[in-house]
Scaffold this motif. Structure first.
Motif, mmCIF file in Angstrom:
data_model
loop_
_atom_site.group_PDB
_atom_site.id
_atom_site.type_symbol
_atom_site.label_atom_id
_atom_site.label_comp_id
_atom_site.label_asym_id
_atom_site.label_seq_id
_atom_site.Cartn_x
_atom_site.Cartn_y
_atom_site.Cartn_z
ATOM 1 N N LYS A 39 40.395 33.476 24.128
ATOM 2 C CA LYS A 39 39.163 34.164 24.539
ATOM 3 C C LYS A 39 38.556 35.021 23.433
ATOM 4 N N ARG A 40 39.408 35.469 22.518
ATOM 5 C CA ARG A 40 38.862 36.292 21.437
ATOM 6 C C ARG A 40 38.168 35.401 20.393
ATOM 7 N N ALA A 41 37.284 36.027 19.642
ATOM 8 C CA ALA A 41 36.498 35.275 18.670
ATOM 9 C C ALA A 41 37.356 34.819 17.495
ATOM 10 N N ARG A 48 48.248 43.370 18.238
ATOM 11 C CA ARG A 48 48.835 44.373 19.122
ATOM 12 C C ARG A 48 50.310 44.367 18.798
ATOM 13 N N LYS A 127 36.901 32.063 21.301
ATOM 14 C CA LYS A 127 35.798 32.684 22.064
ATOM 15 C C LYS A 127 35.505 31.891 23.345
ATOM 16 N N GLU A 129 36.839 31.512 27.195
ATOM 17 C CA GLU A 129 37.631 32.206 28.196
ATOM 18 C C GLU A 129 37.888 31.325 29.404
ATOM 19 N N VAL A 130 39.091 31.438 29.957
ATOM 20 C CA VAL A 130 39.361 30.775 31.231
ATOM 21 C C VAL A 130 38.826 31.683 32.334
ATOM 22 N N VAL A 131 37.817 31.200 33.043
ATOM 23 C CA VAL A 131 37.188 31.989 34.107
ATOM 24 C C VAL A 131 38.065 31.944 35.348
ATOM 25 N N GLU A 166 48.112 41.029 29.818
ATOM 26 C CA GLU A 166 47.249 41.104 31.000
ATOM 27 C C GLU A 166 47.713 40.105 32.054
ATOM 28 N N CYS B 12 42.771 46.988 24.722
ATOM 29 C CA CYS B 12 44.135 46.487 24.503
ATOM 30 C C CYS B 12 44.672 45.760 25.727
ATOM 31 N N GLY B 13 44.095 46.016 26.886
ATOM 32 C CA GLY B 13 44.525 45.297 28.092
ATOM 33 C C GLY B 13 45.732 45.902 28.790
ATOM 34 N N GLY B 14 46.214 47.035 28.301
ATOM 35 C CA GLY B 14 47.373 47.677 28.926
ATOM 36 C C GLY B 14 47.117 48.021 30.386
ATOM 37 N N VAL B 16 45.144 46.535 32.430
ATOM 38 C CA VAL B 16 45.131 45.294 33.217
ATOM 39 C C VAL B 16 46.561 44.916 33.595
ATOM 40 N N ALA B 17 47.472 45.102 32.629
ATOM 41 C CA ALA B 17 48.866 44.708 32.847
ATOM 42 C C ALA B 17 49.543 45.546 33.927
ATOM 43 N N VAL B 18 49.206 46.840 33.991
ATOM 44 C CA VAL B 18 49.918 47.704 34.950
ATOM 45 C C VAL B 18 49.201 47.848 36.291
ATOM 46 N N ARG B 25 40.022 43.615 34.594
ATOM 47 C CA ARG B 25 39.910 42.407 33.800
ATOM 48 C C ARG B 25 39.390 42.772 32.416
ATOM 49 N N GLU B 28 35.088 39.991 27.076
ATOM 50 C CA GLU B 28 34.430 40.159 25.777
ATOM 51 C C GLU B 28 33.694 41.505 25.705
#
Lengths: 403, 60
Positions: A39-41, A48, A127, A129-131, A166, B12-14, B16-18, B25, B28
């Motif tokens: 999903k990222r470009a 991370r 870029k 994404e799975v919707v 996520e 970072c999505g942290g 979303v994870a918790v 969600r 972009e």
């Protein structure tokens, strides 16, 4: 973009990190028609990650080291107690190179892995994404993709979710991947330049004032540049990770004088491993399945190995024409046998280390001050180390896990 | 319902994870909170490494 790819694939991989690329290259080499979407470009960006990896890790992944993405060779670790005293864990270069560690450049490393997957025959889109997941007779049958605001459907026999912490796709598939707050480390990291560091060693700083339930790390990327990060347990403090990191840096002139080239943040799963990581036509791997080493939070190698196992299972299932949960559970069994059991033990060790008070940590550092733990244990015998640990109740627990 | 300070959020999505309710969600354009699913439990606010989230308090 729609014209660029097929209407259906044997396998769709969601996420192009180490787990995704390992799955995509393994499946493509096995002759499957594979699509991997990110999903990222840009693949590998933003990282991370502290970017540390052991020499042994490369061997297990079967990846040849390349100076294009190797930043720095690491020969040991300095562990600092709250009172500032330190203990060394020297990797021993005389016995085997297996003890060496490396700090890599994830931006280039991840792209190299994706490149290997592409060369093996996998199709890759960024870029994109799975919707949502597609379903036919309630079974997962593909994904709905979005690129540049346009959506379309692509079918697949098996979907592999390697979509990071996520883990949204796995949740949509019906797997319970949500973690408790206690199973996640809240982390933030600065890539800093013009700082005073030991360029050959990793440095770890422990202490309940410094990093409750975790530690501060310094991973050198050159002689004057390093990833300086912190991971803490949010069940142990109400202060944010970035506040702790700022305080740490401000208290050290050698860091305070530096510059920040990059800011990263993230959640690191520690434990919370899943009994089942599959359902009909679906497998989850990597951070999304919490496949991370709980003692140091490293996930590159674990993700890669899991992604490869997932793809091998998927290829076998497709060959036999049985992609049911039962058929795919070979992956569960194999992962738990080869990785899970060990990681679960390491998780227990972490739990013991986390319970050590500042006093315990100071005591340990004073007893072993300046010495190299591995060398100490080797020269003096594990018995002597055990004797030191036996002096304090909480350290006895640690001894039981270590020795 | 969660309000995200986009100037602070590092995506970072942290959170979303918790999130126990799968209400968040990472897109972009940053973190999006599903009003229907959010129970205002505050776990995401607690977890955020950079304190980018706050409750709008409309469910309290």
């Amino acid at each position: 973009m729609k014209d660029f790819i097929d209407e259906s694939y044997d396998m769709i991989v969601v996420g192009a990190g180490p787990a995704g690329s390992a799955a995509a290259m393994t499946a493509a080499k096995a002759g499957l028609n594979v699509l991997m979407v990110e999903k990222r470009a840009e693949i590998g960006c933003p990282k991370r990650c502290g970017e540390g990896i052991s020499e042994n890790g490369f061997e297990r992944m079967g990846i040849k080291k390349n100076e294009k993405w190797l930043n720095r060779k690491i020969t040991g670790t300095n562990i600092y107690a709250p009172n500032g005293k330190s203990v060394k864990v020297l990797f021993d270069p005389t016995t085997s190179d297996n003890y060496t560690g490396w700090i890599i450049e994830r931006k280039m490393f991840d792209k190299m892995l994706a490149d290997m997957a592409a060369k093996s025959g996998a199709k890759i889109l960024t870029k994109t994404e799975v919707v949502s997941l597609l379903r036919e007779n309630e079974k997962i049958s593909g994904v709905r993709l979005e690129f540049n605001g346009r959506q379309w459907d692509v079918r697949a026999k098996i979907v592999i979710a390697a979509d990071g912490i996520e883990s949204r796709i796995a949740r949509e598939a019906g797997l319970e991947t949500t973690s408790k707050l206690s199973e996640f480390i809240s982390a933030v990291q600065f890539e800093m330049s013009n700082i005073d560091i030991d360029p050959d060693s990793i440095e770890l700083y422990f202490g309940n004032e410094i990093a409750p339930g975790g530690y501060v790390w310094i991973f050198p990327k050159s002689e004057h540049r390093a990833n300086v990060g912190i991971g803490i347990r949010k069940t142990m403090t109400s202060k944010s990770a970035i506040k702790y990191l700022n305080e740490f840096i401000n208290s050290r002139p050698g860091l305070k004088k530096g510059s920040i080239l990059e800011v990263n943040a993230g959640g690191v799963p520690v434990g919370g491993f899943l009994d089942s990581m599959v359902c009909d036509n679906f497998i989850v791997a990597g951070d999304a399945a919490h496949q991370v080493n709980p003692i140091h939070g490293g996930g590159i190698v674990e993700s890669f190995l899991a992604g490869r196992m997932a793809a091998e299972t998927a290829a076998e299932a497709i060959k036999k024409g049985d992609m049911s949960k039962e058929a795919l559970s070979v992956y569960d069994d194999r992962w738990w046998k080869e990785r899970g059991k060990r990681l679960k033990k390491i998780q227990k060790l972490r739990e013991v280390v986390e319970k050590l008070s500042d006093d315990d940590l100071n005591f340990l550092a004073e007893e072993l001050e300046g010495s190299d733990i591995v060398g100490f244990a080797r020269a003096e015998g594990f018995g002597k180390l055990a004797k030191i640990l036996m002096k304090r109740p909480k350290l006895i627990l640690l001894a039981r896990k270590l020795l | 319902m969660i309000r995200v300070d986009r100037k602070v959020c590092l995506r970072c999505g942290g959170c979303v994870a918790v999130c126990p309710h799968s209400a968040l969600r990472l897109t972009e354009h940053g973190i999006i909170c599903d009003e229907e699913k959010c129970k205002d439990c505050g776990i995401c606010i607690e977890f955020c490494p950079v304190k980018a989230l706050e409750s709008r308090g409309d469910k309290e």
